[in-house]
Enzyme design. Structure first.
Site: not given
Length: 380
Positions: A29, A123, A151, A155, A215, A278-279, A303
């Site tokens: 990112w 985040k 948002g 990335a 989230k 998404s991890r 992580v």
């Protein structure tokens, strides 16, 4: 016939981009944001710890570790010297993992002017203190504007030029409201906006940060149920009730509920809960399919921010006396050894409640016993 009278045109203000932007953190990112800012015409310095990676960004326009297939624009000043990266920077994007924010801020404070605005792109909630990332930054950096950029942003897609939108949020001073185009939020927004990347403005960094932290936890819950074999109905319910948990915590901390309905709340939640890219979602899917945590990601030490957030978010919610049953369920499974099937069965058969807050009612769930036996077995 009723005549349609158009609303008067609102003439846009013109904000001045920052001439030099420093991006601290050269993961996927951070690299993507550096590329976007460079394409927007801003002079960009990118700081990272890996000497070879920074050399490759500067000379070959590639970040082979995090965005190997994405060509980067030439001219990004990539360096392992934080002092060099921050020299002359008019604004800073802080894009390191949440667990290292305090350390990086303490180092950056030695090289930054007191008035330089800093936007947090990590985040989460600091586990030890319950502080949001902007509050951690303020504690280490001293007096300066601290805001957030957040948002629904994978990335790689943003760096490849896929149309993407995010929110830039800073507290608005009295002067910022008199001259909004000169505010840090406005100037940073135009410094990263390109033909494909669109920034929106907010004066509610608390609401934006809560959306970004919570989230991740809800996405793990969605992944667990997807991995266990359930589909769209289940995910839609978790997303919708997850938004309610976001709203409750944001409001308790002084943010606004409507902020959570924006890009940094429901927008980011929808993206993170809909893709194994998404991890957080990926971790949940593996756990839901029965893999032990140590075997997830082929045993690699990946992580996952939501795994950390499941603790820090619920600890913060306890202090604020806010109920977050989905987040509590994820915490119980990840950190307290609760059985995944039984934990979700208890969640689904908890007392029936009114959906609007004004309807304060709770009814015994008539199928609670059946859920704990039947539904738990289906999930397992």
């Amino acid at each position: 016939m009723t005549q349609f009278i158009p609303l008067p045109e609102r003439l846009p203000l013109r904000a001045k981009p920052y001439e030099k932007l420093a991006v601290l953190g050269a993961g996927s990112w951070g690299t993507a944001l550096a590329a976007l800012a460079k394409r927007a015409g801003t002079h960009v310095s990118l700081w990272g710890r890996d000497v070879e990676a920074m050399s490759a960004v500067a000379t070959r326009q590639r970040n082979a570790t995090y965005l190997p297939d994405v060509p980067l624009p030439a001219g990004i000043d990539a360096t392992t010297s934080m002092q060099q990266a921050l020299d002359g920077a008019e604004a800073v994007l802080l894009v390191t993992p949440s667990r290292s924010i305090r350390e990086v801020c303490a180092e950056a404070a030695r090289h930054l002017d007191a008035e330089t605005p800093v936007a947090l792109c990590a985040k989460g909630v600091e586990a030890e203190t319950g502080l949001m990332m902007t509050q951690v930054a303020e504690a280490e950096l001293g007096v300066r504007p601290c805001g957030v950029l957040s948002g629904p942003t994978f990335a790689r897609e943003a760096a490849l030029g896929h149309p993407t939108a995010a929110t830039v949020a800073f507290p608005f001073t009295h002067q910022d409201r008199l001259a909004p185009a000169a505010s840090p939020a406005a100037r940073l927004a135009v410094s990263v906006s390109t033909e494909s990347f669109r920034a929106y403005l907010s004066d509610d960094p608390i609401g934006v940060e809560i959306g970004g932290a919570v989230k991740n936890v809800i996405a793990i819950a969605c992944g667990m149920m997807t991995g266990a074999g359930f589909a769209e109905n289940t995910r839609a319910a978790l997303i919708t009730r997850g938004v309610d948990e976001m709203k409750a915590l944001a409001e308790a901390l002084g943010g606004r509920r409507e902020t959570v309905t924006g890009l940094a709340g429901i927008g980011d939640l929808s993206l993170t809960c809909s893709s194994p890219t998404s991890r957080n979602m990926a971790l949940g899917m593996q756990l839901g399919a029965g893999k032990p945590r140590t075997a997830c990601f082929d045993g690699r030490a990946v992580v996952v921010e939501g795994e950390l957030n499941a603790l820090s978010v619920t600890q913060l919610a306890h202090r604020m006396r806010v109920r977050m049953p989905i987040c509590e369920t994820v915490r119980a499974i990840l950190h307290e050894g609760d059985d995944l099937g039984l934990a979700f069965a208890r969640l689904w058969s908890s007392p029936i409640e009114g959906e609007p807050r004004t309807l304060a009612i709770a009814l015994d769930h008539p199928a609670h016993a059946d859920a704990v036996t039947g539904l738990a077995r289906r999930i397992a």
